[in-house]
Scaffold this motif. Structure first.
Motif, PDB file in Angstrom:
ATOM      1  N   ARG A 109      -2.506   0.120  -5.185  1.00 34.60           N
ATOM      2  CA  ARG A 109      -1.422  -1.437  -4.157  1.00 34.60           C
ATOM      3  C   ARG A 109      -0.661  -1.861  -4.878  1.00 34.60           C
ATOM      4  O   ARG A 109      -1.309  -1.883  -6.362  1.00 34.60           O
ATOM      5  CB  ARG A 109      -2.331  -2.200  -3.653  1.00 34.60           C
ATOM      6  CG  ARG A 109      -2.200  -3.532  -2.930  1.00 34.60           C
ATOM      7  CD  ARG A 109      -3.603  -3.702  -2.201  1.00 34.60           C
ATOM      8  NE  ARG A 109      -2.716  -4.823  -1.580  1.00 34.60           N
ATOM      9  CZ  ARG A 109      -3.411  -6.291  -1.602  1.00 34.60           C
ATOM     10  NH1 ARG A 109      -4.023  -6.327  -2.219  1.00 34.60           N
ATOM     11  NH2 ARG A 109      -2.221  -7.619  -0.574  1.00 34.60           N
TER      12      ARG A 109
ATOM     13  N   ARG B 233     -10.615   2.975   5.077  1.00 34.39           N
ATOM     14  CA  ARG B 233     -11.245   1.715   4.794  1.00 34.39           C
ATOM     15  C   ARG B 233     -10.083   1.347   4.407  1.00 34.39           C
ATOM     16  O   ARG B 233     -11.135  -0.025   4.187  1.00 34.39           O
ATOM     17  CB  ARG B 233     -12.629   2.657   4.064  1.00 34.39           C
ATOM     18  CG  ARG B 233     -13.503   3.262   5.017  1.00 34.39           C
ATOM     19  CD  ARG B 233     -14.734   3.709   3.766  1.00 34.39           C
ATOM     20  NE  ARG B 233     -15.038   4.664   4.528  1.00 34.39           N
ATOM     21  CZ  ARG B 233     -16.387   5.357   3.888  1.00 34.39           C
ATOM     22  NH1 ARG B 233     -16.136   5.692   2.510  1.00 34.39           N
ATOM     23  NH2 ARG B 233     -16.600   6.676   4.730  1.00 34.39           N
ATOM     24  N   HIS B 234      -9.390   1.285   3.991  1.00 37.61           N
ATOM     25  CA  HIS B 234      -8.178   0.286   2.652  1.00 37.61           C
ATOM     26  C   HIS B 234      -7.543   0.070   3.599  1.00 37.61           C
ATOM     27  O   HIS B 234      -7.089  -1.328   3.424  1.00 37.61           O
ATOM     28  CB  HIS B 234      -7.737   1.407   1.498  1.00 37.61           C
ATOM     29  CG  HIS B 234      -9.380   1.798   0.430  1.00 37.61           C
ATOM     30  ND1 HIS B 234      -9.955   0.590   0.095  1.00 37.61           N
ATOM     31  CD2 HIS B 234     -10.022   2.657   0.899  1.00 37.61           C
ATOM     32  CE1 HIS B 234     -10.833   1.832  -0.344  1.00 37.61           C
ATOM     33  NE2 HIS B 234     -10.877   2.804   0.323  1.00 37.61           N
TER      34      HIS B 234
ATOM     35  N   VAL C 118      -6.591   2.702  -6.020  1.00 41.29           N
ATOM     36  CA  VAL C 118      -7.419   1.181  -4.920  1.00 41.29           C
ATOM     37  C   VAL C 118      -8.525   2.245  -5.221  1.00 41.29           C
ATOM     38  O   VAL C 118      -9.865   1.792  -5.426  1.00 41.29           O
ATOM     39  CB  VAL C 118      -6.621   1.025  -4.248  1.00 41.29           C
ATOM     40  CG1 VAL C 118      -8.254   0.214  -2.936  1.00 41.29           C
ATOM     41  CG2 VAL C 118      -5.441  -0.193  -4.548  1.00 41.29           C
ATOM     42  N   ALA C 119      -8.259   3.932  -4.396  1.00 37.36           N
ATOM     43  CA  ALA C 119      -9.091   4.780  -4.527  1.00 37.36           C
ATOM     44  C   ALA C 119      -8.562   6.144  -4.022  1.00 37.36           C
ATOM     45  O   ALA C 119      -7.377   5.820  -4.190  1.00 37.36           O
ATOM     46  CB  ALA C 119      -9.711   4.253  -3.000  1.00 37.36           C
TER      47      ALA C 119
ATOM     48  N   CYS D 143      -9.860   8.879  -2.193  1.00 37.63           N
ATOM     49  CA  CYS D 143     -10.096   9.470  -0.496  1.00 37.63           C
ATOM     50  C   CYS D 143      -9.814  10.991  -0.711  1.00 37.63           C
ATOM     51  O   CYS D 143      -8.969  11.551  -0.515  1.00 37.63           O
ATOM     52  CB  CYS D 143      -9.874   8.730   0.655  1.00 37.63           C
ATOM     53  SG  CYS D 143      -9.539   6.982  -0.276  1.00 37.63           S
TER      54      CYS D 143
ATOM     55  N   TYR E  27       0.948  -1.205  -0.185  1.00 35.95           N
ATOM     56  CA  TYR E  27      -0.094  -0.147   0.197  1.00 35.95           C
ATOM     57  C   TYR E  27       1.062   1.445   0.547  1.00 35.95           C
ATOM     58  O   TYR E  27       1.640   1.419   0.604  1.00 35.95           O
ATOM     59  CB  TYR E  27      -0.636   0.019   1.204  1.00 35.95           C
ATOM     60  CG  TYR E  27      -2.151  -0.940   1.194  1.00 35.95           C
ATOM     61  CD1 TYR E  27      -3.212  -0.200   0.205  1.00 35.95           C
ATOM     62  CD2 TYR E  27      -1.919  -2.054   1.433  1.00 35.95           C
ATOM     63  CE1 TYR E  27      -4.464  -1.264  -0.208  1.00 35.95           C
ATOM     64  CE2 TYR E  27      -3.468  -3.017   1.491  1.00 35.95           C
ATOM     65  CZ  TYR E  27      -4.219  -2.298   0.586  1.00 35.95           C
ATOM     66  OH  TYR E  27      -5.653  -2.616   0.669  1.00 35.95           O
TER      67      TYR E  27
END
Length: 69
Positions: A28, A44-45, A33-34, A36, A11
């Protein structure tokens, strides 16, 4: 000076801009992944306690000297 946060399992969290908004981009193994909008979303990840902040200092490589002559 820029910074990023790395954690276990590949990550990486870096600040980014998307559509004029600042986000925390979660990757990752180099894959997105996102994006944010808050630290709570990042949590959350990945577990925030596992993250380590890394700093990059601009121009640092130009100042490297060797001890050998």
């Amino acid at each position: 000076m820029s910074s990023r946060w790395v954690g276990p399992d590949g990550y990486e969290i870096v600040p980014a801009r998307v559509g004029g908004r600042q986000v925390l981009r979660v990757r990752r193994h180099g894959r997105l992944v996102a994006d944010c909008l808050s630290v709570e979303e990042v949590a959350r990840h990945v577990d925030l306690a596992d993250l380590c902040e890394l700093f990059s200092f601009p121009g640092r490589d130009a100042d490297v000297r060797t001890a050998a002559r």
